[in-house]
Design a protein around this motif. Structure first.
Motif, PDB file in Angstrom:
ATOM      1  N   UNK A  79       4.279   2.707  -2.349  1.00 33.42           N
ATOM      2  CA  UNK A  79       5.079   2.959  -1.153  1.00 33.42           C
ATOM      3  C   UNK A  79       4.296   3.690  -0.089  1.00 33.42           C
ATOM      4  N   UNK A  80       3.003   3.377   0.017  1.00 31.99           N
ATOM      5  CA  UNK A  80       2.119   4.057   0.960  1.00 31.99           C
ATOM      6  C   UNK A  80       1.344   3.054   1.790  1.00 31.99           C
ATOM      7  N   UNK A  81       1.037   3.452   3.018  1.00 31.45           N
ATOM      8  CA  UNK A  81       0.146   2.669   3.867  1.00 31.45           C
ATOM      9  C   UNK A  81      -1.285   3.071   3.539  1.00 31.45           C
ATOM     10  N   UNK A  82      -2.000   2.208   2.868  1.00 28.34           N
ATOM     11  CA  UNK A  82      -3.373   2.495   2.460  1.00 28.34           C
ATOM     12  C   UNK A  82      -4.330   1.569   3.180  1.00 28.34           C
ATOM     13  N   UNK A  83      -5.538   2.044   3.428  1.00 30.58           N
ATOM     14  CA  UNK A  83      -6.578   1.167   3.943  1.00 30.58           C
ATOM     15  C   UNK A  83      -6.981   0.197   2.844  1.00 30.58           C
ATOM     16  N   UNK A  84      -7.680  -0.861   3.224  1.00 30.37           N
ATOM     17  CA  UNK A  84      -8.167  -1.799   2.217  1.00 30.37           C
ATOM     18  C   UNK A  84      -9.038  -1.088   1.192  1.00 30.37           C
ATOM     19  N   UNK A  85      -9.899  -0.201   1.656  1.00 29.42           N
ATOM     20  CA  UNK A  85     -10.807   0.512   0.748  1.00 29.42           C
ATOM     21  C   UNK A  85     -10.030   1.389  -0.223  1.00 29.42           C
ATOM     22  N   UNK A  86      -8.995   2.063   0.264  1.00 30.78           N
ATOM     23  CA  UNK A  86      -8.190   2.930  -0.602  1.00 30.78           C
ATOM     24  C   UNK A  86      -7.425   2.106  -1.640  1.00 30.78           C
ATOM     25  N   UNK A  87      -6.838   0.983  -1.204  1.00 23.84           N
ATOM     26  CA  UNK A  87      -6.111   0.128  -2.146  1.00 23.84           C
ATOM     27  C   UNK A  87      -7.055  -0.467  -3.180  1.00 23.84           C
ATOM     28  N   UNK A  88      -8.238  -0.900  -2.743  1.00 19.69           N
ATOM     29  CA  UNK A  88      -9.233  -1.458  -3.668  1.00 19.69           C
ATOM     30  C   UNK A  88      -9.650  -0.422  -4.700  1.00 19.69           C
ATOM     31  N   UNK A  89      -9.869   0.810  -4.266  1.00 18.42           N
ATOM     32  CA  UNK A  89     -10.315   1.865  -5.177  1.00 18.42           C
ATOM     33  C   UNK A  89      -9.243   2.171  -6.217  1.00 18.42           C
ATOM     34  N   UNK A  90      -7.977   2.221  -5.780  1.00 18.25           N
ATOM     35  CA  UNK A  90      -6.875   2.486  -6.715  1.00 18.25           C
ATOM     36  C   UNK A  90      -6.791   1.370  -7.746  1.00 18.25           C
ATOM     37  N   UNK A  91      -6.884   0.127  -7.277  1.00 20.91           N
ATOM     38  CA  UNK A  91      -6.778  -1.008  -8.191  1.00 20.91           C
ATOM     39  C   UNK A  91      -7.951  -1.031  -9.165  1.00 20.91           C
TER      40      UNK A  91
END
Length: 247
Positions: A79-91
């Motif tokens: 439920x957060x607006x993440x940058x592509x880099x942040x989403x990639x790192x989490x995944x």
């Protein structure tokens, strides 16, 4: 005409995706300090899978790239607006936990061994070659398959007939010479039958009812509970005249 080749689904057919996904999301949320926010492992897993299915539908429809659906899974889940880099790192952190739980089902190697001398083998998956090629290597079965075809590269995904026909073309075989083995009654079972392949639906644990896979244009999927049933089924190919094993 006898079946000459077997096309295999990967996730929840060869590879125990459900168990690995459960373990992976649990360990990941624990490591991220997020588990309490989802009311426990099962609730978190249900939410993760609902989001995964929704984003995969968008990918299958060509609305988003393979990497894009991964990023959106993370954004919606958190439920957060993440940058592509942040989403990639989490995944990628999740993937690390998920991969530690990778395992084949125990009936896979005996079935592949039993069919090694009689049938050719290939993979058709609704994933990407980057994901499934590596997964099959880690699981130690990559060399069992002469071709690995995935929706992300084909540009068409199961249950569309074009996906099954592309795989048959790669094997230089007609659809009626190929069996498809998969775990989903619609995507795999009905899709393969409608495309003219011998459709074998593996329903481990009886998770679905008998009505979940209606008869396709070329007959009902053959329903099995374990891959131990597959060699006898392929040896007798009962599509023409004999009763289906679909229950």
């Amino acid at each position: 005409m006898p079946i000459k080749a077997v096309l295999w689904d990967v996730d929840d057919t060869l590879f125990d995706y459900t168990a690995a996904d459960r373990a992976g999301i649990r360990e990941h949320l624990l490591a991220e300090g997020l588990l309490d926010g989802y009311g426990g492992v099962e609730q978190a897993l249900v939410r993760w899978r609902v989001i995964t299915d929704a984003q995969w539908t968008r990918f299958s429809a060509g609305e988003v790239t393979f990497q894009g659906q991964r990023r959106d899974r993370v954004r919606v889940f958190l439920g957060q607006e993440l940058t592509d880099a942040e989403a990639d790192a989490w995944f990628e952190r999740y993937i690390g936990h998920y991969e530690t739980a990778w395992a084949l089902f125990p009936d896979v190697l005996p079935a592949l061994d039993a069919l090694a001398g009689s049938h050719r083998h290939a993979v058709l998956s609704n994933s990407s070659i980057h994901v499934q090629d590596r997964k099959l290597r880690v699981l130690g079965v990559h060399d069992r398959f002469e071709a690995i075809l995935c929706a992300a590269e084909l540009g068409v995904s199961k249950p569309e007939a074009g996906a099954f026909h592309a795989a048959c073309a790669a094997l230089e075989l007609a659809p009626h010479q190929v069996a498809y083995v998969g775990d989903h009654p619609e995507i795999d079972g009905r899709g393969a039958a409608d495309a003219g392949l011998l459709s074998v639906w593996i329903d481990r644990g009886g998770a679905y009812t008998s009505g979940d896979a209606a008869a396709g244009a070329n007959g009902s999927p053959h329903r099995i509970a374990t891959l131990a049933e597959l060699p006898a089924l392929l040896g007798s190919d009962t599509r023409f005249g004999a009763p289906s094993t679909f229950g």
